[in-house]
Design a protein around this motif. Structure first.
Motif, PDB file in Angstrom:
ATOM      1  N   ASP A 131       8.005 -13.191  -6.195  1.00 52.66           N
ATOM      2  CA  ASP A 131       8.555 -12.568  -7.408  1.00 52.66           C
ATOM      3  C   ASP A 131       8.361 -11.049  -7.412  1.00 52.66           C
ATOM      4  N   LEU A 132       7.488 -10.566  -6.542  1.00 49.01           N
ATOM      5  CA  LEU A 132       7.268  -9.111  -6.488  1.00 49.01           C
ATOM      6  C   LEU A 132       8.164  -8.436  -5.438  1.00 49.01           C
ATOM      7  N   LYS A 133       8.957  -9.228  -4.746  1.00 50.57           N
ATOM      8  CA  LYS A 133       9.793  -8.694  -3.669  1.00 50.57           C
ATOM      9  C   LYS A 133      10.690  -7.562  -4.165  1.00 50.57           C
ATOM     10  N   GLY A 134      10.634  -6.460  -3.455  1.00 51.53           N
ATOM     11  CA  GLY A 134      11.485  -5.332  -3.804  1.00 51.53           C
ATOM     12  C   GLY A 134      10.961  -4.466  -4.936  1.00 51.53           C
ATOM     13  N   LEU A 135       9.852  -4.882  -5.547  1.00 50.00           N
ATOM     14  CA  LEU A 135       9.317  -4.092  -6.663  1.00 50.00           C
ATOM     15  C   LEU A 135       8.650  -2.816  -6.170  1.00 50.00           C
ATOM     16  N   GLY A 136       8.797  -1.762  -6.960  1.00 47.16           N
ATOM     17  CA  GLY A 136       8.089  -0.526  -6.686  1.00 47.16           C
ATOM     18  C   GLY A 136       6.596  -0.699  -6.908  1.00 47.16           C
ATOM     19  N   PRO A 159       8.929  -1.081  -1.747  1.00 51.98           N
ATOM     20  CA  PRO A 159      10.050  -1.543  -0.924  1.00 51.98           C
ATOM     21  C   PRO A 159      10.005  -0.972   0.494  1.00 51.98           C
ATOM     22  N   ALA A 160       9.567   0.278   0.637  1.00 55.53           N
ATOM     23  CA  ALA A 160       9.538   0.902   1.968  1.00 55.53           C
ATOM     24  C   ALA A 160       8.651   0.100   2.918  1.00 55.53           C
ATOM     25  N   GLY A 161       7.498  -0.291   2.432  1.00 56.74           N
ATOM     26  CA  GLY A 161       6.600  -1.082   3.282  1.00 56.74           C
ATOM     27  C   GLY A 161       7.185  -2.445   3.599  1.00 56.74           C
ATOM     28  N   GLU A 162       7.774  -3.079   2.585  1.00 50.31           N
ATOM     29  CA  GLU A 162       8.400  -4.389   2.836  1.00 50.31           C
ATOM     30  C   GLU A 162       9.471  -4.289   3.920  1.00 50.31           C
ATOM     31  N   MET A 163      10.194  -3.167   3.918  1.00 56.73           N
ATOM     32  CA  MET A 163      11.264  -2.973   4.908  1.00 56.73           C
ATOM     33  C   MET A 163      10.709  -2.454   6.235  1.00 56.73           C
ATOM     34  N   ARG A 164       9.406  -2.325   6.293  1.00 60.95           N
ATOM     35  CA  ARG A 164       8.740  -1.807   7.492  1.00 60.95           C
ATOM     36  C   ARG A 164       9.241  -0.408   7.851  1.00 60.95           C
ATOM     37  N   CYS A 340       7.357  16.766  -8.939  1.00 58.98           N
ATOM     38  CA  CYS A 340       6.597  15.622  -9.462  1.00 58.98           C
ATOM     39  C   CYS A 340       7.477  14.384  -9.592  1.00 58.98           C
ATOM     40  N   ARG A 341       8.734  14.611  -9.935  1.00 60.62           N
ATOM     41  CA  ARG A 341       9.650  13.468  -9.993  1.00 60.62           C
ATOM     42  C   ARG A 341       9.817  12.856  -8.600  1.00 60.62           C
ATOM     43  N   LEU A 342       9.987  13.708  -7.599  1.00 60.23           N
ATOM     44  CA  LEU A 342      10.089  13.237  -6.216  1.00 60.23           C
ATOM     45  C   LEU A 342       8.819  12.502  -5.803  1.00 60.23           C
ATOM     46  N   ASN A 343       7.684  13.070  -6.163  1.00 57.95           N
ATOM     47  CA  ASN A 343       6.400  12.446  -5.819  1.00 57.95           C
ATOM     48  C   ASN A 343       6.304  11.057  -6.430  1.00 57.95           C
ATOM     49  N   CYS A 344       6.699  10.963  -7.698  1.00 52.19           N
ATOM     50  CA  CYS A 344       6.658   9.674  -8.384  1.00 52.19           C
ATOM     51  C   CYS A 344       7.572   8.659  -7.686  1.00 52.19           C
ATOM     52  N   LEU A 345       8.763   9.103  -7.301  1.00 52.27           N
ATOM     53  CA  LEU A 345       9.702   8.198  -6.606  1.00 52.27           C
ATOM     54  C   LEU A 345       9.140   7.764  -5.251  1.00 52.27           C
ATOM     55  N   CYS A 346       8.531   8.709  -4.552  1.00 50.60           N
ATOM     56  CA  CYS A 346       7.928   8.364  -3.246  1.00 50.60           C
ATOM     57  C   CYS A 346       6.823   7.329  -3.441  1.00 50.60           C
ATOM     58  N   ASN A 347       5.994   7.536  -4.452  1.00 48.39           N
ATOM     59  CA  ASN A 347       4.929   6.570  -4.719  1.00 48.39           C
ATOM     60  C   ASN A 347       5.518   5.202  -5.049  1.00 48.39           C
ATOM     61  N   ASP A 348       6.557   5.209  -5.827  1.00 50.08           N
ATOM     62  CA  ASP A 348       7.122   3.935  -6.264  1.00 50.08           C
ATOM     63  C   ASP A 348       7.783   3.206  -5.092  1.00 50.08           C
ATOM     64  N   GLN A 349       8.586   3.934  -4.322  1.00 50.77           N
ATOM     65  CA  GLN A 349       9.213   3.317  -3.144  1.00 50.77           C
ATOM     66  C   GLN A 349       8.169   3.018  -2.079  1.00 50.77           C
ATOM     67  N   GLY A 350       7.120   3.823  -2.095  1.00 49.82           N
ATOM     68  CA  GLY A 350       6.026   3.565  -1.172  1.00 49.82           C
ATOM     69  C   GLY A 350       6.094   4.294   0.147  1.00 49.82           C
ATOM     70  N   VAL A 351       6.466   5.583   0.092  1.00 49.01           N
ATOM     71  CA  VAL A 351       6.465   6.384   1.330  1.00 49.01           C
ATOM     72  C   VAL A 351       5.541   7.587   1.214  1.00 49.01           C
ATOM     73  N   ASP A 352       5.068   7.985   2.363  1.00 50.26           N
ATOM     74  CA  ASP A 352       4.222   9.164   2.519  1.00 50.26           C
ATOM     75  C   ASP A 352       5.026  10.416   2.170  1.00 50.26           C
ATOM     76  N   THR A 353       4.530  11.207   1.229  1.00 47.33           N
ATOM     77  CA  THR A 353       5.270  12.416   0.826  1.00 47.33           C
ATOM     78  C   THR A 353       5.344  13.446   1.957  1.00 47.33           C
ATOM     79  N   VAL A 354       4.344  13.458   2.819  1.00 45.94           N
ATOM     80  CA  VAL A 354       4.376  14.432   3.923  1.00 45.94           C
ATOM     81  C   VAL A 354       5.466  14.052   4.917  1.00 45.94           C
ATOM     82  N   GLU A 355       5.441  12.808   5.356  1.00 48.04           N
ATOM     83  CA  GLU A 355       6.388  12.398   6.391  1.00 48.04           C
ATOM     84  C   GLU A 355       7.828  12.527   5.903  1.00 48.04           C
TER      85      GLU A 355
END
Lengths: 569, 569
Positions: A131-136, A159-164, A340-355
């Motif tokens: 049920d958590l699939k795809g959730l931020g 989602p980023a991690g789920e998609m590897r 900060c909006r970008l940072n929040c989106l990166c956190n939610d999608q689950g990606v490293d802000t540096v990379e």
């Protein structure tokens, strides 16, 4: 203490006694040892043979400040080499309360199901969570806390991690139960995704504490430790007020702030994203904002912050220097709200802000987006979970972005993008990037606080080696490196170990655990196929003058090669 | 003979005498020597430091059949290692008529301009050709022949090469002036694109021929050579009638035809894309079709063909086994028209059908397209020039496709996708793929005609070494390997060299030039950062049983390691 071994194939978890030899080390050092012993270095990082390891430190929960770092590690899907990435937050302390030294996630699930590893007193269980699939990450944490109680702590992937996605990180609970403490670098979120693990959930109720052998000695050692932190301006005044953001103006002044895809070392809007602007915005907006805050219990440094939107509603927490630079100056974005909006989106999608910051910068230079266009960048980040092809490319990091778009100029070493430390302006960090097993990673040896002229080639190799040893020692004890800004005398830290474990080590302990860690990492990478040829920065750092100071990276390569032929061998 | 050195920075080309030491070698061997001497192996493949080399062979134009192969080489943008890729066609013979042994393209242009390198008698000139920007290979060849005369010959890149897509090839003139003779593998088209070179154009009018020292001896040697070709069924009957297409049914029968992304070794529609179907379709449709044809003057083998559409209009020329398999069975496409349409689009956009075939197969398995959907695959290929993100990913090859979509199962070695030789069913080729400097490349040592039980692990290492030596010798003399099917006695070939150059070499010459080439390539790769760790197939070939015969690749890795520790060292 225990090691939890989790088999994602059989969906069983079991406890085993942590070997005595691991007693005095933890986090990065423990991960290096386990990986070298248990994972075939040449395996595919997404394969069943790779393992994802969570590790805590030997001083966690003993009252030593910042000793509760959580490390995640494995063979990096991003770099193909060894990777450890650590975060603050509260998960490690919670694990220690369950007497857990490390968790080793093995194999892969048979199907495409997602699981949460739930740790309860004396128990570890894999619970399906499709049920958590795809959730931020925000919704994932929220739902898991609803399910398991607000005192549970969580480490999850988006989602980023789920998609590897190769730039995916692991997002762990801070003190507010938000996923703001991040094991960001090296794509360990992709490894977690490959294991079918959406989240680690640590329930409240653990009652274990690491026994302190000599409490009075610890008290004494802690007194000295705190005294040094209190008497150092950086840890006593700067971090607590501004967090890590002052480095924006420091690097801007040095001509070493990555700007417009590493084309410049200064940013015309640096002040707009610097410490004073950040502090003023947070305090003037008030509401849920807070310029200074702890990410873990008992931290005297409080570099964490909470950034509110114009209505005072929390936007992201924390916003740190690396992100301000890589999603700010490096993208030509001089606007805190946009960053900060970008940072929040990166956190939610689950990606490293540096990379992804570096990848976005490359894409902007290639004309796929415009510099300064925060909305377009946000669209790319939001597109990850939607499976948009361009988003997936950028979420695969700088090197893949370079390959897909035929870009020669890729600011990355050993597969990992450079963080916000320009090696042409702060040359010691270039030595660290070149020689660290982790690739370009400031957390393995920042030199800008080392006593050396940063813009001359001389002395940088020694500065980097000192820094690499210091970082490795802190990381192997699970301490936040920001304490290291104050703690210059290794014995201040070794005394803490001696008090807790009743040992009588001198400074050699410190050097020993650091070098053991560094050597194990190097050995893993050699067996994974890395050679001295990989110990180098991209050519453009040596060739392209960086305005405004027109610096190039000019530490001779043969000097750099001494790091592993002499200094750390 | 001369070497033309072309500086893309100054836009100057100059002639120099080819060193005497290069006299008896050419093509792949010459490229290996020049690269090892002139290109820093650790450089970025798209950087000014890399060089693109075109090379001809020591027997071209002497009347020796198939001696006019054209080689292109450089540090591969796809693999990061050394790469040579050769084609038939008529360009090499034309270069030799201008007394040109090799062309070395150096540096990069200052701007984004595109150039054609035009070779005229005694002259080499860079001519701006921005009007060809974005043009497919068919239009590019057509326009250049309009401009420079129908007897000019061309080697060009399509949009893929211009965009530096890692799977881009170089497309050279066949006898009809069409871009059907391809230096396909290793992304050398991306290297040409990085040099700003849209095309090499060789004008008619060269009058040089390599002097034959002992014409009578050559006549005698050629007689024997032709006799062997005429008396070998494969070169006398099979190739001339069917081209390379019979391998479809051969491999299908062996259970080693890559099918559905390397999930099976047989294809339910194999007959529909096999030799008889191809021959019948071409002959029944008639028109511009032709089942048997030469790609170069004087070839007795004639494996080339011309595939007509249902109206008899030429659709693509040639259609070869590798493409039938990788754009056919591997994608579940059992329809010759669909495969030929895809082949034509790949040629026009300028990508290697093997590399993008593997990437498409992976994308189909990942659900991004459906197996068997030729129209969707065509859409992806057409999207390359339009800059569509998914197309750009797939045009970056199998490894990048795997990284972007988080795919563990990537049929590639050392960065290059596997061609249509399944190493689980023909195990010797797995040894070649593992140990060749070129990565997975059948042109460095096919074993399926070697005398060995292909499906047992025994003897494969020796079979691969024999094949690698034979291929390297043929490639270093610039001979088409299909002659090698007939020519078992090396002296048949060495005698040709002896006759032309007045030498008296024995068989040792053959082994010497082959091993020199192989060692130079290995040395380049080692200096580029490759190690023995890279000498292995992806794990799944050892673990996943291949239906219908349920074979795995089981040549022991320590046996494979003998290739470079003993046999070729």
């Amino acid at each position: 203490m225990k090691i939890v071994r989790v088999n994602m194939d059989t969906l069983q978890a079991s406890f085993e006694e942590a070997p005595k030899e691991y007693e005095l080390i933890g986090n990065r050092g423990l991960i290096a040892k386990i990986l070298l012993k248990e994972v075939p270095p040449a395996c595919h990082p997404l394969s069943a043979r790779n393992k994802l390891i969570f590790a805590t430190g030997p001083l966690a929960g003993t009252g030593v400040p910042t000793a509760g770092r959580l490390s995640a590690g494995g063979k990096s899907p991003l770099t193909g080499g060894i990777k450890e990435s650590n975060s603050g937050g509260v998960v490690a302390d919670a694990l220690v309360e369950h007497e857990i030294k490390a968790i080793i996630i093995e194999n892969k699930p048979k199907g495409a199901g997602l699981y949460a590893l739930v740790i309860a007193p004396g128990k570890a269980e894999l619970v399906p969570c499709d049920d958590l699939k795809g959730l931020g990450n925000y919704d994932t944490h929220r739902k898991l806390l609803e399910r398991y109680g607000s005192k549970a702590t969580v480490a999850s992937i988006g989602p980023a991690g789920e998609m590897r996605a190769l730039a995916a990180g692991i997002f762990t609970s801070d003190m507010e139960g938000l996923p703001g403490a991040v094991c960001a670098r090296g794509g360990l979120g992709a490894l977690m995704g490959a294991k079918g693990l959406k989240a680690l959930v640590v329930l409240d109720g653990g009652e274990y504490t690491i026994p302190v052998k000599q409490p009075d000695r610890l008290k004494e050692a802690l007194k000295k430790y705190h005294e040094v932190i209190r008497s150092t301006p950086q840890t006593a005044q700067v971090y607590p007020k501004y967090g890590t953001s002052p480095t924006i103006m420091t690097f801007n002044a040095l001509g070493g702030l990555p700007t417009y895809n590493f084309r410049r070392g200064d940013f015309e809007f640096a002040e707009k994203i610097g410490a004073e602007a950040l502090y003023t915005t947070i305090t003037e907006r008030g509401g849920e904002g807070n310029p200074t805050h702890r990410c873990m219990n008992g931290c005297p440094i409080r570099c964490y912050n909470k950034y509110p939107d114009s209505e005072g509603k929390l936007m992201v927490s924390p916003i740190q220097f690396e992100t301000l630079a890589m999603l700010g100056s490096n993208l030509g974005i001089g606007d805190l709200d946009a960053i900060c909006r970008l940072n929040c989106l990166c956190n939610d999608q689950g990606v490293d802000t540096v990379e992804i910051g570096v990848a976005l910068g490359m894409a902007m230079e290639a004309g796929l987006l415009q510099f300064g266009d925060g909305a377009a960048a946000a669209g790319v980040v939001e597109g990850i979970g939607k499976g948009e092809a361009l988003s997936r490319v950028l979420a695969s990091g700088a090197v893949v972005t370079g390959k897909v778009f035929g870009i020669e100029r890729v600011p990355a070493v050993r597969g990992q993008a450079l963080p916000a430390h320009e090696p042409r302006a702060v040359k010691g960090i270039g030595v660290t990037f070149s020689t660290s097993a982790m690739g370009a990673d400031h957390t393995t040896g920042v030199t800008f606080r080392e006593k050396v002229d940063h813009q001359k080639p001389e002395g940088q190799v020694e500065a980097s080696v000192r820094a690499q040893i210091k970082h490795a020692a802190f990381d192997t004890l699970g301490l936040c490196f920001f304490v290291g800004t104050a703690v210059q005398d290794p014995m201040l830290t070794v005394d803490l170990v001696n008090a807790v474990y009743g040992t009588d080590f001198g400074e050699e302990f410190w050097v020993q655990i650091a070098k053991d860690t560094l050597r194990a990492e190097r050995a893993f990478n050699e067996a994974a196929g890395f050679t001295r040829v990989h110990d180098r920065l991209p050519e453009f750092f040596r060739e392209e003058k960086l305005p405004p100071r027109n610096l190039v990276f000019d530490v001779p390569q043969e000097e750099i090669d001494r790091v592993w032929s002499e200094l750390l061998k």
